[in-house]
Design an enzyme around this catalytic site. Structure first.
Site, short mmCIF file in Angstrom:
data_model
loop_
_atom_site.label_atom_id
_atom_site.label_comp_id
_atom_site.label_asym_id
_atom_site.label_seq_id
_atom_site.Cartn_x
_atom_site.Cartn_y
_atom_site.Cartn_z
N CYS A 2 -5.10 -6.20 0.50
CA CYS A 2 -5.92 -7.36 0.88
C CYS A 2 -5.07 -8.45 1.52
CB CYS A 2 -6.58 -7.97 -0.34
SG CYS A 2 -7.47 -6.81 -1.35
N ARG A 27 -1.61 -4.71 6.97
CA ARG A 27 -1.57 -4.47 5.53
C ARG A 27 -2.58 -3.40 5.11
NH1 ARG A 27 0.54 -9.32 2.75
NH2 ARG A 27 -0.93 -9.06 1.06
N TRP A 73 -9.18 -4.40 0.60
CA TRP A 73 -8.80 -3.01 0.37
C TRP A 73 -9.40 -2.67 -0.98
CZ3 TRP A 73 -5.39 -0.09 -2.83
CH2 TRP A 73 -5.00 1.15 -2.32
N ASN A 99 -6.90 -11.47 -3.86
CA ASN A 99 -6.03 -10.32 -3.65
C ASN A 99 -5.47 -9.96 -5.01
OD1 ASN A 99 -4.18 -8.46 -2.87
ND2 ASN A 99 -2.89 -9.84 -1.68
N GLY A 100 -5.84 -8.81 -5.54
CA GLY A 100 -5.38 -8.42 -6.87
C GLY A 100 -6.52 -7.83 -7.67
N GLU A 486 11.90 12.08 4.21
CA GLU A 486 11.34 11.00 5.03
C GLU A 486 10.63 11.57 6.27
OE1 GLU A 486 10.62 8.08 4.72
OE2 GLU A 486 10.58 7.12 6.68
N LYS A 490 6.75 10.79 7.01
CA LYS A 490 6.27 10.18 8.26
C LYS A 490 5.17 11.03 8.86
CE LYS A 490 7.36 6.89 8.12
NZ LYS A 490 8.17 6.37 7.08
N GLU A 493 1.89 10.87 6.68
CA GLU A 493 1.15 9.60 6.58
C GLU A 493 0.48 9.19 7.89
OE1 GLU A 493 3.21 6.01 5.40
OE2 GLU A 493 5.01 6.61 6.45
N HIS A 509 13.78 28.94 -4.13
CA HIS A 509 13.21 28.87 -5.48
C HIS A 509 11.70 28.61 -5.46
CE1 HIS A 509 17.18 29.06 -7.17
NE2 HIS A 509 17.57 28.10 -6.35
N LYS A 608 0.29 -1.63 4.04
CA LYS A 608 1.69 -1.97 4.30
C LYS A 608 2.35 -2.52 3.05
CE LYS A 608 5.28 -2.44 6.93
NZ LYS A 608 5.99 -1.18 7.22
C1 AGP Z 1 6.40 4.00 4.44
O1 AGP Z 1 6.16 4.60 5.65
C2 AGP Z 1 5.29 3.87 3.55
N1 AGP Z 1 4.15 3.35 4.15
C3 AGP Z 1 5.55 3.47 2.10
O2 AGP Z 1 6.07 4.62 1.52
C4 AGP Z 1 6.47 2.27 1.77
O3 AGP Z 1 7.79 2.56 2.14
C5 AGP Z 1 6.35 1.95 0.27
O4 AGP Z 1 5.03 1.58 -0.02
C6 AGP Z 1 7.32 0.88 -0.19
O5 AGP Z 1 7.10 -0.34 0.43
P1 AGP Z 1 8.14 -1.54 0.31
O6 AGP Z 1 9.42 -1.09 0.96
O7 AGP Z 1 7.48 -2.67 1.05
O8 AGP Z 1 8.34 -1.82 -1.14
#
Ligand code: AGP
Length: 613
Positions: A2, A27, A73, A99-100, A486, A490, A493, A509, A608
């Site tokens: 949010c 966000r 959100w 927000n929360g 990673e 990427k 996501e 394994h 975000k």
């Molecule tokens: C990264 O591409 C992601 N969207 C997510 O994993 C992100 O890195 C994670 O939520 C941690 O966020 P922060 O670094 O703002 O704590």
């Protein structure tokens, strides 16, 4: 997650707030709304993207010079207009955005319903509206009514309120770590936002609310108080980010722009920290003496997602350079397993946003057990920055794309420098080794630039060939193992392709059972001490007819001969290779997402800044 924006002054407040909400789109959200007061309170809300709200505002504009807005959100109640914020009381005179999560919303709702309050939404937020309404009806002023309401709710929140009764003010509070509350100071107008980019184009003078602090914002003044109602003093901070850098510029997507910014952000990260003449690193911000560094027994890195994978690279680097044991924990797990922490432990939180609630909770857990508390943070002034005893500020600049890219490479650069710094203080790093790695650091911006300049057609070709694929494997060893994780993150996501990252040695394994002629396997095989081991993993994939996409050093014909496709990077020191080897994987994911027509900057279901558990 949010976002909240507010304005009070003389301008068209709804337009200001709408523009601010647009800057918080990164966000992630599923509905949005704005409340404004002319002579009476008026609200527009819409499901989905801000364009839907824009159309409503165009059809029925909001008039007034005070407004609050919100991008939601969903946590409680479906993402439909009825549940979008702001929420108003029955008389439509008080509007609230949050927000929360109000953790005790159900008993409060039942109690308020028993007293005759009618609820219009399924949200937890609406109870706040009714609690304020109730206190106003009892004769309290707006500030006091808000304060009394805030004291009754449990959880972590940022909340903003406006009311027809006192239509010159926004009352705002921060409780816990659910979201930032930033007050921007203008001339004859003041602002409110969840995050700096929403208001940076209007002011650089900002005040950050802490847990349990409220503010009453009018056009010409801001009054700060705690939840006991006692006035408090707040320092004004000057924020130095360049507003232009928050815009997309020549790029189609923020993620693409941020990938291409990496040579610059790595450069900025090195600047001022590494002395290339004396071959020394300085992290004064950690406030660590040589004796304290030598006494340290352990570093525990706590982080989530991409930040946690950067931490895994950090483990390799710091253990090698500073000879200290490093453990990497998912922040979301850390506090629930009663971790062994003492005063010889440093907790190092890694967080781009500085507001990830799991990471903040892990920090509190470590601090409560007596650990030294450090962080690597991108968002200056964020909660993680403020609660740390020592912080390394990332220098990545604003990262808008939900998929983290430049924050990852700047973090690893910071972790390499941290390894060198601790090695210096602990006397574990020879002058020769220090010179070698620092010389390598100096070349990184240029090498990152080379990677970005090459292979463009290869990414496009690969995306063209395989974008309909539903599964991918990524394999790496040593410091390239977190890069496999990673690379897979990427891809999944932003393109919604299922992808798994594995330490290559683990393939036999289990995951090897997945390999057949339909499975593309990205093998990260750079010239280091596990090169031969990686070659034998490639052979095992080939033997099962898997599609081998190798990421290897330029000129490596042996790997090329064993692969269906090859992406190349220049050779660098094994400990800095991950900074370079991740870039082709970021680009690969980007091109796949574009080919699949996905929403690159705002992937579905993601946010975000993850400010709920
Ligand atoms: C990264 O591409 C992601 N969207 C997510 O994993 C992100 O890195 C994670 O939520 C941690 O966020 P922060 O670094 O703002 O704590």
């Amino acid at each position: 997650m949010c976002g909240i924006v507010g304005y009070v002054g003389t301008k068209d407040a709804a337009t200001f707030v709408f523009d601010g909400l647009k800057k918080l789109e990164y966000r992630g959200y599923d509905s949005a709304g704005i409340a404004s007061i002319n002579s009476q309170l008026d609200i527009r809300r819409a499901e989905g993207k801000l364009i839907n709200l824009a159309m409503k505002l165009q059809a029925e504009p909001l008039i007034g010079s005070i407004a609050i807005g919100h991008t939601r959100w969903a946590t409680h109640g479906a993402p439909i207009e009825r549940n979008a914020h702001p929420h108003a009381d029955e008389a439509n005179s008080v509007a609230v955005v949050q927000n929360g999560i109000v953790e005790n919303f159900m008993p409060l709702r039942l109690q308020l319903q028993a007293e005759g309050h009618l609820f219009k939404s399924d949200t937890d937020t609406e109870v706040i509206t009714h609690l304020i309404d109730k206190s106003l009806a009892e004769g309290h002023n707006l500030t006091e009514s808000c304060r009394l309401a805030f004291r009754q709710i449990r959880g972590a929140h940022a909340i903003a309120v406006i009311s027809e009764r006192e239509s010159d003010k926004i009352v705002v509070v921060r409780i816990g770590n659910a979201g930032g509350v930033i007050i921007g100071l203008g001339h004859g107008e003041n602002y409110l936002a969840s995050d700096i980019p929403a208001i940076l184009e209007h002011t650089q003078q900002m005040v950050f609310l802490e847990d349990g602090e409220m503010a009453v914002i009018t056009a010409n003044a801001v009054q700060y108080l705690n939840l006991a109602g006692t006035p408090i003093h707040k320092e004004i901070q000057t924020i130095g980010w360049d507003p232009v850098s928050a815009a997309k510029g020549r790029f189609r997507h923020f993620m693409q722009k941020e990938i291409y910014e990496q040579p610059q952000s790595i450069q900025n990260t090195l600047r001022g920290r590494v002395n290339f003449t004396t071959n020394q690193v300085n992290f004064e911000g950690l406030k660590l003496t040589s004796a304290e560094a030598q006494e340290l027994r352990r570093i525990i890195i706590v982080a989530c997602g991409t930040s946690a994978y950067a931490g895994l690279v950090g483990k390799f680097v710091i253990e090698k350079l500073a000879k200290i044991s490093v453990q990497v924990d998912y922040a979301s797990e850390f506090r629930y397993r009663d971790p062994l922490v003492d005063d010889k432990t440093a907790i190092l939180a890694i967080t781009q946003s500085g507001e990830t609630v799991d990471t903040l909770a892990a920090m509190e857990e470590g601090k409560g057990k007596g650990a030294r508390l450090w962080s690597i943070v991108n968002a200056q002034g964020s909660m993680a920055h403020r609660i740390s005893q020592g912080t390394i500020l990332m220098q990545a600049g604003p990262e808008i794309g939900v998929a983290s890219t430049k924050a990852f490479t700047t973090t690893i650069t910071d972790l390499v420098m941290l390894g060198i710094y601790l090695g210096q203080l602990r006397g574990t790093l020879s002058t020769k080794d220090r010179e070698e790695i620092i010389t390598t650091l100096a070349c990184l911006p240029e090498l990152a630039g080379e990677v970005l300049a090459e292979n463009y057609n290869d990414y496009d070709t690969l995306a063209n060939l395989y974008h309909r694929q539903e599964h991918f494997l990524f394999l790496g060893r040593g410091p390239n193992y977190p890069i496999a994780l990673e690379g897979a993150l990427k891809l999944k996501e932003i393109s919604y392709i299922h992808a798994e990252g594995y330490p290559a040695g683990e393939m036999k394994h289990g995951p090897i059972a997945l390999i057949d002629e339909r499975m593309p396997v990205v093998c990260i095989v750079t010239q280091d001490h596990v090169y031969d081991k990686m070659i034998s993993q490639i052979e095992q994939v080939r033997a099962r007819k898997g599609i081998v996409i190798s990421l290897t050093n330029e000129g490596d014909e042996a790997v090329a001969a064993k692969s269906n496709h090859v992406l190349t990077i220049p050779k660098t020191h094994p400990l800095t290779t991950p900074i370079i080897s991740v870039i082709p994987l970021q680009l690969l994911a980007y091109h796949f997402a574009v080919w699949r027509g996905a929403d690159v900057d705002q992937p579905r279901n993601l946010a975000k800044s993850v400010t709920v558990e």
